[in-house]
Design an enzyme around this catalytic site. Structure first.
Site, PDB file in Angstrom:
ATOM      1  N   GLU A 167       0.827  -1.219   0.000  1.00  0.00           N
ATOM      2  CA  GLU A 167       0.000   0.000   0.000  1.00  0.00           C
ATOM      3  C   GLU A 167       0.857   1.264   0.000  1.00  0.00           C
ATOM      4  O   GLU A 167       1.632   1.494   0.927  1.00  0.00           O
ATOM      5  CB  GLU A 167      -0.940  -0.003   1.218  1.00  0.00           C
ATOM      6  N   LYS A 213      -7.440  -0.894  11.406  1.00  0.00           N
ATOM      7  CA  LYS A 213      -6.822  -1.303  10.129  1.00  0.00           C
ATOM      8  C   LYS A 213      -5.580  -0.454   9.879  1.00  0.00           C
ATOM      9  O   LYS A 213      -4.546  -0.947   9.411  1.00  0.00           O
ATOM     10  CB  LYS A 213      -7.839  -1.163   8.999  1.00  0.00           C
ATOM     11  N   ASP A 242       3.909 -14.687  11.389  1.00  0.00           N
ATOM     12  CA  ASP A 242       2.630 -15.120  10.839  1.00  0.00           C
ATOM     13  C   ASP A 242       1.600 -13.994  11.003  1.00  0.00           C
ATOM     14  O   ASP A 242       1.010 -13.829  12.076  1.00  0.00           O
ATOM     15  CB  ASP A 242       2.211 -16.389  11.599  1.00  0.00           C
ATOM     16  N   HIS A 250      -2.240  10.598   0.592  1.00  0.00           N
ATOM     17  CA  HIS A 250      -2.433   9.261   0.031  1.00  0.00           C
ATOM     18  C   HIS A 250      -2.332   9.314  -1.494  1.00  0.00           C
ATOM     19  O   HIS A 250      -1.637   8.515  -2.110  1.00  0.00           O
ATOM     20  CB  HIS A 250      -3.802   8.739   0.456  1.00  0.00           C
TER      21      HIS A 250
HETATM   22  C1  MEV Z   1      -5.752   3.242   5.135  1.00  0.00           C
HETATM   23  O1  MEV Z   1      -5.040   2.112   4.752  1.00  0.00           O
HETATM   24  C2  MEV Z   1      -5.793   3.364   6.639  1.00  0.00           C
HETATM   25  C3  MEV Z   1      -6.641   4.513   7.181  1.00  0.00           C
HETATM   26  O2  MEV Z   1      -7.975   4.418   6.677  1.00  0.00           O
HETATM   27  C4  MEV Z   1      -6.636   4.389   8.687  1.00  0.00           C
HETATM   28  C5  MEV Z   1      -7.597   5.322   9.404  1.00  0.00           C
HETATM   29  O3  MEV Z   1      -8.616   5.720   8.850  1.00  0.00           O
HETATM   30  O4  MEV Z   1      -7.301   5.609  10.585  1.00  0.00           O
HETATM   31  C6  MEV Z   1      -6.129   5.845   6.727  1.00  0.00           C
END
Ligand code: MEV
Length: 438
Positions: A85, A280, A296, A393
């Site tokens: 990513e 995430k 793992d 991003h």
């Molecule tokens: C993207 O991979 C992860 C985010 O969505 C985490 C978040 O929203 O805190 C940017």
């Protein structure tokens, strides 16, 4: 649709590829070319990778990047990250630099207990089973000594074995619930071997236990397996600084930023839809280091998300507060990691990653991974609560879009320069590329 085949695993690698490309692809030579393009020219290295799993036909590359400038417990680290990513490594590096100037990260291992269970069925009196268990428990431990002897010499081994009555959930269901210390090994093989030995001893001893009825003697072992839920294999990572030191530029004061940041964390604490995405983001950092160091990541993912739901509602792993003018941001996370065994001594890039981290112990790696997760979370929340996530991003995603449209080096250079001062969107990139080409 794929055809069926029997005896596939017995075919040679090139026979497997021939079957796949001829039965699943319209352009067999094109498919074969791609598969072969990713083979390593060093035959020994290729064989090593072929033998990690069954039916290997090629290698699947992921980039291995590094995030420098991590100050953790007064020690500097450059952290290896294997991830596809865009923006994750850049975000980690940015957070590392930010906290380097503010005292760095602190991390400590809270506990290192791992769990395994023998699940079995017994339909007699619980009191009889309990008496039998008390007698047989030392025999379970002694019977596994051939497995535990080396681990014990190094200070690890079996912590305890408990008998757990689960008959309220399923009629006749009980467990041997065992806890282990596996030191620098992740310990899955060690724990599973111990559990299978416990099961064998348990069944054999039950069969000869005179106080049991004939029916009670037939203890039915269902399965023996470690648990990836490790709420007592826990590490804490944290950062803190005076609120006024949080400001980097005049656009937002330290106090306003800290307040917004805490609000964002509070939302993830109470709102599962947000908590999953919040966590995430943490796992972007965690998984990348876990993968780079040959651990793992599926086990880590499963254990971490179970931990995030431990109070009956999925919630944020991280927490933040402002107290007496000090901003504090921290996270407790369960991480059963190893720095010996498994892939750690096999995969050349894993060995390199561990060397880059100065051959950490499992405890030190737990701290590094937790810090990578916290740093990632900090970077994401910082963007989300200030500029928004898309700006950074999409900047990082720019090269992916350009590659998708086959941009050459000159075009990439021109457009990277152009988009330094213009918002990146998919449409804007395509338009700019077309304009350049015309
Ligand atoms: C993207 O991979 C992860 C985010 O969505 C985490 C978040 O929203 O805190 C940017």
């Amino acid at each position: 649709m794929s055809k069926t085949i029997s005896g596939f695993s017995k075919l040679s690698k090139s026979e497997k590829i021939d079957w796949i490309v001829s039965s699943c692809f319209s352009n067999a030579s094109y498919a074969k070319g791609i598969l072969k393009q990713y083979w390593n020219t060093d035959e020994q290295l290729q064989q090593l990778h072929d033998e990690f799993i069954e039916n290997t036909i090629t290698n699947y590359y992921l980039p291995l990047g590094v995030a420098p400038n991590f100050l953790i417990n007064e020690k500097m680290y450059t952290i290896p990250m294997a991830i596809e990513e865009s923006s994750v490594v850049a975000a980690a590096s940015k957070a590392a630099k930010f906290w380097l100037d503010r005292g760095g990260f602190k991390a400590r291992v809270i506990s290192t207990k791992k769990i395994g269970q023998v699940h079995f069925m017994f339909y007699g009196e619980f009191e009889a089973l309990k008496r039998f268990f008390d007698i047989v428990k030392p025999k379970l431990i002694a019977g596994a000594r051939h497995i535990t002897a080396n681990m014990e010499k190094r200070g690890g081994g079996i912590f305890d074995i408990e008998l757990r009555d689960k008959t309220n959930d399923i009629k006749g269901y009980y467990q041997l619930h065992a806890s282990f210390e596996t030191l620098d090994a992740m310990g899955a093989n060690f724990i599973n071997s111990c559990l299978e030995q416990f099961a064998q001893t348990f069944k054999k001893e039950a069969f000869n236990f005179e106080a049991f009825t004939d029916e009670e003697r037939q203890i039915d072992i269902v399965m023996s397996i470690l648990s990836n839920y490790v709420p007592e294999c826990l590490v804490r990572a944290e950062v803190s600084c005076p609120v006024e030191n949080l400001s980097e530029n005049a656009s937002i004061s330290g106090e306003a930023f800290a307040k917004k940041f805490v609000q964002a964390v509070n939302i993830a604490e109470v709102e599962p839809y947000r908590a999953v995405t919040h966590n995430k983001g943490i796992m972007n950092g965690v998984d990348a280091v876990v993968l780079a160091t040959g651990n793992d990541f599926r086990a880590i993912e499963a254990g971490v998300h179970a931990y995030a739901s431990r109070n009956g509602k999925y919630s944020s792993l991280s927490h933040a507060e402002i107290k007496d003018g000090i901003f504090r941001f921290w996270m407790d996370i369960p991480l059963a990691l190893g720095t010996i065994g498994g892939l750690t001594g096999l995969h050349p890039l894993v060995k390199l990653s561990l060397e880059l981290l100065h051959q950490p112990s499992a405890k030190e790696l737990m701290q590094i991974v937790a810090v990578a997760g916290l740093a990632q979370n900090f970077a994401a929340l910082r963007s989300l609560t200030t500029t928004g996530i898309q700006q950074g991003h999409m900047k990082m995603h720019l090269l992916n879009i350009l590659n998708q449209f086959g941009a050459n080096d000159k075009e990439k250079q021109t457009l990277t320069e152009h988009f330094k001062s213009t918002p990146v969107t998919h449409g804007a990139v395509v338009e700019a590329l077309n304009k350049l080409r015309n």
